[in-house]
Write an enzyme that holds these catalytic residues in place. Structure first.
Site, PDB file in Angstrom:
ATOM      1  N   TYR A 153       0.791  -1.237   0.000  1.00  0.00           N
ATOM      2  CA  TYR A 153       0.000   0.000   0.000  1.00  0.00           C
ATOM      3  C   TYR A 153       0.821   1.283   0.000  1.00  0.00           C
ATOM      4  O   TYR A 153       0.241   2.365  -0.037  1.00  0.00           O
ATOM      5  CB  TYR A 153      -0.932  -0.007   1.228  1.00  0.00           C
ATOM      6  N   HIS A 158      -7.755   0.064  -6.740  1.00  0.00           N
ATOM      7  CA  HIS A 158      -7.064  -0.712  -5.700  1.00  0.00           C
ATOM      8  C   HIS A 158      -5.590  -0.355  -5.775  1.00  0.00           C
ATOM      9  O   HIS A 158      -4.985  -0.447  -6.852  1.00  0.00           O
ATOM     10  CB  HIS A 158      -7.243  -2.215  -5.908  1.00  0.00           C
TER      11      HIS A 158
END
Ligand code: DQA
Length: 140
Positions: A22, A97
């Protein structure tokens, strides 16, 4: 044009969650960068976050925006409630995403929101948000 950047479950933990997937930005840093990118193109981005599925639905149903960028987190993999909500909206939704869900655990390969969204940007980190802004503003 006004775009809602909506972040779902656990995205408030960015900066602390696995940076290999991330990155290092917190959610606020990510939101600031997307707002800056959009503002440079004459587009206003408003940001919202909720960990709650019902609240995400309420936010989308009541948004006064022209388009939505949605990263629903893990809800993307099983929330038919979010899917039904997106299907009823009159504004386009671009899904993002940060990580490449298709090269991770098998349960992440199923994205029940993908085919009711106008576009999906997957595995490109923050660039996926920039691409979503460009897509929604017709500047691809
Ligand atoms: C995510 C991917 C999801 O599988 C995960 O549950 C998240 C973040 C992403 O941005 O890569 O919370 O949506």
């Amino acid at each position: 044009m006004k775009i809602l950047m909506l972040s779902g479950a656990n995205l408030n933990m960015l900066g602390k969650r696995d940076p290999a997937h991330y990155g290092n930005d917190t959610l606020v840093q990510l939101q600031d960068k997307v707002c800056t990118y959009a503002a440079a193109r004459g587009v206003k981005v408003v940001c919202a976050h909720s960990n709650s599925e019902g609240e995400l639905i309420n936010i989308m149903q009541n948004s006064a925006c022209d388009a939505i960028i949605l990263n629903a987190g893990a809800y993307s993999h099983y929330s038919y409630a979010l899917r039904d909500c997106i299907e009823c909206l009159s504004v386009p939704v671009a899904e993002v995403h940060l990580s490449d869900i298709y090269s991770r655990e098998p349960f992440r390969h199923n994205d029940v929101l993908a085919d009711v969204c106008k576009a999906c940007f997957v595995g490109k980190g923050i660039q996926g948000y920039y691409d979503a802004v460009d897509f929604l503003t017709g500047n691809e």
